[in-house]
Motif scaffolding. Structure first.
Motif, PDB file in Angstrom:
ATOM      1  N   GLY A  24     -42.968 -11.713  39.007  1.00 60.68           N
ATOM      2  CA  GLY A  24     -41.888 -10.747  38.905  1.00 60.68           C
ATOM      3  C   GLY A  24     -40.574 -11.443  38.590  1.00 60.68           C
ATOM      4  O   GLY A  24     -40.534 -12.615  38.210  1.00 60.68           O
ATOM      5  N   THR A  25     -39.497 -10.704  38.759  1.00 55.93           N
ATOM      6  CA  THR A  25     -38.163 -11.207  38.446  1.00 55.93           C
ATOM      7  C   THR A  25     -37.363 -11.366  39.729  1.00 55.93           C
ATOM      8  O   THR A  25     -37.361 -10.478  40.580  1.00 55.93           O
ATOM      9  N   TRP A  26     -36.678 -12.486  39.848  1.00 54.19           N
ATOM     10  CA  TRP A  26     -35.875 -12.845  41.015  1.00 54.19           C
ATOM     11  C   TRP A  26     -34.442 -13.079  40.550  1.00 54.19           C
ATOM     12  O   TRP A  26     -34.220 -13.669  39.500  1.00 54.19           O
ATOM     13  N   ARG A  27     -33.480 -12.651  41.360  1.00 52.93           N
ATOM     14  CA  ARG A  27     -32.077 -12.860  41.004  1.00 52.93           C
ATOM     15  C   ARG A  27     -31.280 -13.227  42.248  1.00 52.93           C
ATOM     16  O   ARG A  27     -31.549 -12.721  43.334  1.00 52.93           O
ATOM     17  N   GLY A  28     -30.301 -14.096  42.066  1.00 52.17           N
ATOM     18  CA  GLY A  28     -29.460 -14.501  43.187  1.00 52.17           C
ATOM     19  C   GLY A  28     -28.378 -15.463  42.753  1.00 52.17           C
ATOM     20  O   GLY A  28     -27.981 -15.485  41.588  1.00 52.17           O
ATOM     21  N   GLN A  29     -27.927 -16.256  43.715  1.00 53.86           N
ATOM     22  CA  GLN A  29     -26.842 -17.197  43.467  1.00 53.86           C
ATOM     23  C   GLN A  29     -27.210 -18.577  43.975  1.00 53.86           C
ATOM     24  O   GLN A  29     -28.014 -18.718  44.899  1.00 53.86           O
ATOM     25  N   GLY A  30     -26.584 -19.571  43.363  1.00 49.44           N
ATOM     26  CA  GLY A  30     -26.827 -20.944  43.761  1.00 49.44           C
ATOM     27  C   GLY A  30     -25.561 -21.768  43.742  1.00 49.44           C
ATOM     28  O   GLY A  30     -24.503 -21.316  43.297  1.00 49.44           O
ATOM     29  N   GLU A  45     -31.364 -16.058  37.360  1.00 44.89           N
ATOM     30  CA  GLU A  45     -32.519 -15.172  37.281  1.00 44.89           C
ATOM     31  C   GLU A  45     -33.738 -15.997  36.914  1.00 44.89           C
ATOM     32  O   GLU A  45     -33.698 -16.788  35.970  1.00 44.89           O
ATOM     33  N   LEU A  46     -34.807 -15.823  37.682  1.00 44.67           N
ATOM     34  CA  LEU A  46     -36.103 -16.440  37.406  1.00 44.67           C
ATOM     35  C   LEU A  46     -37.094 -15.335  37.095  1.00 44.67           C
ATOM     36  O   LEU A  46     -37.030 -14.256  37.693  1.00 44.67           O
ATOM     37  N   TYR A  59     -42.994 -19.127  33.055  1.00 48.32           N
ATOM     38  CA  TYR A  59     -41.772 -19.235  33.861  1.00 48.32           C
ATOM     39  C   TYR A  59     -40.552 -19.296  32.952  1.00 48.32           C
ATOM     40  O   TYR A  59     -40.561 -20.034  31.966  1.00 48.32           O
ATOM     41  N   THR A  60     -39.545 -18.497  33.254  1.00 46.66           N
ATOM     42  CA  THR A  60     -38.253 -18.614  32.571  1.00 46.66           C
ATOM     43  C   THR A  60     -37.149 -18.580  33.609  1.00 46.66           C
ATOM     44  O   THR A  60     -37.275 -17.944  34.660  1.00 46.66           O
ATOM     45  N   GLN A  61     -36.068 -19.268  33.310  1.00 47.22           N
ATOM     46  CA  GLN A  61     -34.922 -19.336  34.202  1.00 47.22           C
ATOM     47  C   GLN A  61     -33.661 -19.327  33.354  1.00 47.22           C
ATOM     48  O   GLN A  61     -33.632 -19.905  32.272  1.00 47.22           O
ATOM     49  N   LYS A  62     -32.636 -18.612  33.839  1.00 46.79           N
ATOM     50  CA  LYS A  62     -31.330 -18.659  33.177  1.00 46.79           C
ATOM     51  C   LYS A  62     -30.256 -18.581  34.245  1.00 46.79           C
ATOM     52  O   LYS A  62     -30.443 -17.970  35.302  1.00 46.79           O
TER      53      LYS A  62
END
Length: 163
Positions: A24-30, A45-46, A59-62
């Motif tokens: 699925g899609t994950w979103r947050g802060q780092g 977002e992953l 896998y994708t990440q931005k």
């Protein structure tokens, strides 16, 4: 499966099942930093998706600047879990850096621990480790990096929620 069946509905390969909580899609802060750069915060977002019947997760990440929404870093690749609890990753980053990582996952603790076997196309980065943990509905990770100037040192950490 026919042409009208969405990929998410396809059968998940047995090697993927222990990590299906990632799909699925994950979103947050780092937050990031390193001895040679200023500290920074970012949005992220992953996306993890199973490839129909195959023992691999795409896998994708931005990432983006929180203040402006301006794109920062992106990477994509494949996670290849094995039934014995080992895992391999291949990742290419928007900077041109490529990684091959190996490690292990613990299905009960919902952790994945990785360490670089190869870091290519990077003049300064020599080693990278990643640890992912899923707890209380959140996916968190810590990335450590070694360069020609520093040993393995914390670089990135984030907490993400599934959309």
């Amino acid at each position: 499966m026919n042409a009208n069946t969405p990929p998410e509905a396809a059968a998940v390969h047995p090697a993927i099942a222990p990590l299906s909580y990632l799909l699925g899609t994950w979103r947050g802060q780092g937050e990031g930093g390193y001895p040679t750069i200023a500290s920074f915060s970012y949005g992220e977002e992953l996306h993890f998706s199973a490839i129909s019947g195959k023992p691999v997760i795409s896998y994708t990440q931005k990432t983006w600047k929180l203040s402006s929404g301006e794109p920062m870093h992106a990477e994509s690749g494949y996670w290849r879990p094995k039934l014995d609890g080992s895992i391999e990753l291949v990742i290419s980053q928007s900077t041109g850096l490529v990684e091959v990582q190996k490690g292990s996952y613990n299905a009960q603790e919902k952790t994945v621990k990785l360490h670089s076997q190869l870091v290519g196309n990077a003049s300064k980065v020599k080693e990278i480790s990643r640890v992912f943990e899923f707890a209380n509905g959140e996916l968190s990770y810590v990335v450590q990096m070694a360069t020609h100037l520093n040993n393995l040192t914390p670089h990135l950490k984030a907490v993400l929620k599934k959309l």
